[in-house]
Enzyme design. Structure first.
Site, PDB file in Angstrom:
ATOM      1  N   LYS A   1       9.215   4.258   7.469  1.00 44.87           N
ATOM      2  CA  LYS A   1       9.298   4.176   8.926  1.00 44.87           C
ATOM      3  C   LYS A   1       8.743   2.832   9.401  1.00 44.87           C
ATOM      4  O   LYS A   1       7.930   2.213   8.697  1.00 44.87           O
ATOM      5  CB  LYS A   1       8.542   5.357   9.546  1.00 44.87           C
ATOM      6  CG  LYS A   1       7.085   5.529   9.050  1.00 44.87           C
ATOM      7  CD  LYS A   1       6.137   4.589   9.752  1.00 44.87           C
ATOM      8  CE  LYS A   1       4.774   4.577   9.161  1.00 44.87           C
ATOM      9  NZ  LYS A   1       3.966   3.425   9.620  1.00 44.87           N
TER      10      LYS A   1
ATOM     11  N   ASP B   1       4.689   0.884  14.044  1.00 44.51           N
ATOM     12  CA  ASP B   1       3.794   1.304  12.975  1.00 44.51           C
ATOM     13  C   ASP B   1       3.304   2.728  13.191  1.00 44.51           C
ATOM     14  O   ASP B   1       3.583   3.626  12.406  1.00 44.51           O
ATOM     15  CB  ASP B   1       2.609   0.342  12.856  1.00 44.51           C
ATOM     16  CG  ASP B   1       1.799   0.591  11.599  1.00 44.51           C
ATOM     17  OD1 ASP B   1       0.830   1.376  11.682  1.00 44.51           O
ATOM     18  OD2 ASP B   1       2.123   0.030  10.546  1.00 44.51           O
TER      19      ASP B   1
ATOM     20  N   SER C   1       9.388  -6.787  -7.006  1.00 40.45           N
ATOM     21  CA  SER C   1       8.519  -7.585  -6.151  1.00 40.45           C
ATOM     22  C   SER C   1       9.040  -9.014  -6.208  1.00 40.45           C
ATOM     23  O   SER C   1       9.793  -9.382  -7.121  1.00 40.45           O
ATOM     24  CB  SER C   1       7.073  -7.529  -6.644  1.00 40.45           C
ATOM     25  OG  SER C   1       6.251  -8.406  -5.912  1.00 40.45           O
ATOM     26  N   ARG C   2       8.640  -9.831  -5.252  1.00 43.15           N
ATOM     27  CA  ARG C   2       9.068 -11.239  -5.283  1.00 43.15           C
ATOM     28  C   ARG C   2       8.398 -11.993  -6.425  1.00 43.15           C
ATOM     29  O   ARG C   2       8.836 -13.080  -6.795  1.00 43.15           O
ATOM     30  CB  ARG C   2       8.724 -11.906  -3.946  1.00 43.15           C
ATOM     31  CG  ARG C   2       9.577 -11.424  -2.785  1.00 43.15           C
ATOM     32  CD  ARG C   2       9.089 -11.983  -1.469  1.00 43.15           C
ATOM     33  NE  ARG C   2       7.739 -11.519  -1.147  1.00 43.15           N
ATOM     34  CZ  ARG C   2       7.065 -11.868  -0.058  1.00 43.15           C
ATOM     35  NH1 ARG C   2       7.610 -12.718   0.793  1.00 43.15           N
ATOM     36  NH2 ARG C   2       5.862 -11.391   0.161  1.00 43.15           N
TER      37      ARG C   2
ATOM     38  N   HIS D   1      13.899  -4.209   6.869  1.00 43.47           N
ATOM     39  CA  HIS D   1      14.478  -2.910   6.527  1.00 43.47           C
ATOM     40  C   HIS D   1      16.006  -2.913   6.551  1.00 43.47           C
ATOM     41  O   HIS D   1      16.652  -2.444   5.611  1.00 43.47           O
ATOM     42  CB  HIS D   1      13.953  -1.826   7.471  1.00 43.47           C
ATOM     43  CG  HIS D   1      12.569  -1.384   7.153  1.00 43.47           C
ATOM     44  ND1 HIS D   1      11.931  -0.358   7.807  1.00 43.47           N
ATOM     45  CD2 HIS D   1      11.682  -1.831   6.219  1.00 43.47           C
ATOM     46  CE1 HIS D   1      10.723  -0.196   7.306  1.00 43.47           C
ATOM     47  NE2 HIS D   1      10.544  -1.080   6.355  1.00 43.47           N
TER      48      HIS D   1
ATOM     49  N   ASP E   1       0.815  -1.214   0.000  1.00 42.03           N
ATOM     50  CA  ASP E   1       0.000   0.000   0.000  1.00 42.03           C
ATOM     51  C   ASP E   1       0.848   1.265   0.000  1.00 42.03           C
ATOM     52  O   ASP E   1       0.571   2.209  -0.748  1.00 42.03           O
ATOM     53  CB  ASP E   1      -0.930  -0.014   1.218  1.00 42.03           C
ATOM     54  CG  ASP E   1      -1.789   1.243   1.289  1.00 42.03           C
ATOM     55  OD1 ASP E   1      -2.614   1.437   0.388  1.00 42.03           O
ATOM     56  OD2 ASP E   1      -1.613   2.032   2.243  1.00 42.03           O
ATOM     57  N   ILE E   2       1.894   1.302   0.834  1.00 44.03           N
ATOM     58  CA  ILE E   2       2.687   2.532   0.943  1.00 44.03           C
ATOM     59  C   ILE E   2       3.461   2.780  -0.353  1.00 44.03           C
ATOM     60  O   ILE E   2       3.675   3.940  -0.745  1.00 44.03           O
ATOM     61  CB  ILE E   2       3.642   2.480   2.152  1.00 44.03           C
ATOM     62  CG1 ILE E   2       4.147   3.881   2.515  1.00 44.03           C
ATOM     63  CG2 ILE E   2       4.789   1.513   1.932  1.00 44.03           C
ATOM     64  CD1 ILE E   2       3.082   4.810   3.059  1.00 44.03           C
ATOM     65  N   ALA E   3       3.851   1.712  -1.048  1.00 43.72           N
ATOM     66  CA  ALA E   3       4.521   1.862  -2.344  1.00 43.72           C
ATOM     67  C   ALA E   3       3.571   2.476  -3.368  1.00 43.72           C
ATOM     68  O   ALA E   3       3.955   3.353  -4.161  1.00 43.72           O
ATOM     69  CB  ALA E   3       5.032   0.509  -2.834  1.00 43.72           C
TER      70      ALA E   3
ATOM     71  N   TYR F   1      15.261  -8.439  -5.664  1.00 44.59           N
ATOM     72  CA  TYR F   1      15.909  -7.216  -5.204  1.00 44.59           C
ATOM     73  C   TYR F   1      17.337  -7.125  -5.737  1.00 44.59           C
ATOM     74  O   TYR F   1      17.809  -6.052  -6.128  1.00 44.59           O
ATOM     75  CB  TYR F   1      15.891  -7.189  -3.681  1.00 44.59           C
ATOM     76  CG  TYR F   1      16.297  -5.876  -3.052  1.00 44.59           C
ATOM     77  CD1 TYR F   1      15.769  -4.669  -3.495  1.00 44.59           C
ATOM     78  CD2 TYR F   1      17.194  -5.839  -1.984  1.00 44.59           C
ATOM     79  CE1 TYR F   1      16.123  -3.462  -2.907  1.00 44.59           C
ATOM     80  CE2 TYR F   1      17.545  -4.645  -1.382  1.00 44.59           C
ATOM     81  CZ  TYR F   1      17.021  -3.456  -1.842  1.00 44.59           C
ATOM     82  OH  TYR F   1      17.369  -2.261  -1.252  1.00 44.59           O
TER      83      TYR F   1
END
Length: 316
Positions: free
Chosen positions: A95, A176, A34-35, A77, A13-15, A56
């Site tokens: 974050k 989060d 993406s995988r 991360h 979602d954040i992407a 990646y």
């Protein structure tokens, strides 16, 4: 003028949020990974991204990639940041940038050694409103900072399989939503905060469901941070000074605030646009690559230090 090619690691979602608004005169959204190749292709087609990868390592091997935006779950991360830095890429990471202070210090050391820019995608350290509010506070017109309140409550469906409550994905309110609350505190405090007391109520999977924390620093500035994943609370941050207080509604991506002085007069401040929150992060990243001082990383360091102290307090 140099143009920088950005790559997004992750398609959650954040992407999508970044890709939907991405706009910077010195930047191009160039690659995604993406995988699953089909997932990468769908994401790339949706946002007209020319390069798409199913690993990646393949993305990092692309010499055209200048900056990696890390948008994978918190648990991964450090791994993703280190790989990008070692491949010579600048990194903007979602974050919370790392799980703890030791991880942050490790990736900061590599960034320094490689002379690369590393930043956390923390809106509070990039929204122009907070720069303006800090300027007003630093002018002295409000007097000394005394107390900060930073509540954040969000109701998440109590599903142990989703990332919010899954310990294998570093779930829990702290990493989060808690990082926003502590970042709000650090943005106004004039010295690094320390945890004086903290209590946590766990979800049955073991991750933190809600907590209350008291912070203090060497300048006798105090703060209360209250978090919950099982009840909504208004995200209204308050910074109280001797001569008045600042209220910041919806503080994670705020564009407006109000100062209420002790004599009852009010001052309304509006700077920036909530809709451009992620582009302010992009702009600050580019500015630092071009030579501006990377001041937000020091604020991130102090924030992760507090999160680290909270986690340690809960294990006692």
């Amino acid at each position: 003028m140099t143009n920088y090619n950005w790559a997004i690691a992750g398609t959650g979602d954040i992407a999508h949020q970044l890709a939907m608004v991405f706009a910077n005169p010195q930047s191009t959204l160039y690659a995604v990974c993406s995988r699953n190749q089909a997932t990468a292709d769908r994401f790339a087609d949706e946002y007209q991204i020319p390069a798409r990868y199913s690993s990646y390592d393949a993305l990092l091997a692309d010499e055209k990639v200048d900056i990696v935006y890390v948008a994978v779950p918190n648990r991964f991360h450090k791994e993703y940041i280190l790989k990008a830095l070692q491949a010579g890429k600048h990194v903007l990471c979602e974050k919370a940038i790392t799980m703890d202070l030791a991880e942050l210090e490790a990736v900061m050391a590599v960034a320094k050694e490689r002379k690369l820019i590393l930043q956390e995608a923390m809106t509070i350290f990039n929204m122009p409103l907070f720069t303006e509010l800090k300027k007003i506070a630093d002018s002295g017109k409000l007097g000394k900072l005394k107390m900060i309140q930073a509540p954040f409550g969000s109701y998440k469906e109590p599903d142990p399989g989703n990332r919010f409550f899954n310990p294998d994905l570093a779930g829990g309110a702290l990493l989060d939503i808690g990082t926003y609350a502590v970042s709000f505190v650090r943005r106004f405090m004039n010295a690094r905060p320390q945890v004086m007391a903290s209590q946590m109520q766990p979800f049955f999977t073991g991750v933190d469901e809600q907590s209350v924390t008291i912070l203090n620093n060497e300048k006798a500035e105090m703060a209360a941070v209250t978090l919950t994943f099982q009840a909504k609370m208004p995200k209204i941050g308050i910074a109280a000074y001797e001569n008045g207080y600042i209220t910041v509604p919806e503080y994670p991506r705020a564009q407006a605030a109000e100062i209420i002085y002790n004599d009852g007069t009010r001052e309304y401040i509006e700077v920036g646009e909530t809709s451009q929150a992620m582009n302010y992060e992009v702009a600050n990243m580019i500015a630092c690559i071009n030579g501006a001082e990377n001041t937000s990383l020091a604020l991130t360091y102090d924030t992760i230090s507090v999160l680290d102290q909270m986690l340690k307090a809960w294990k006692k």
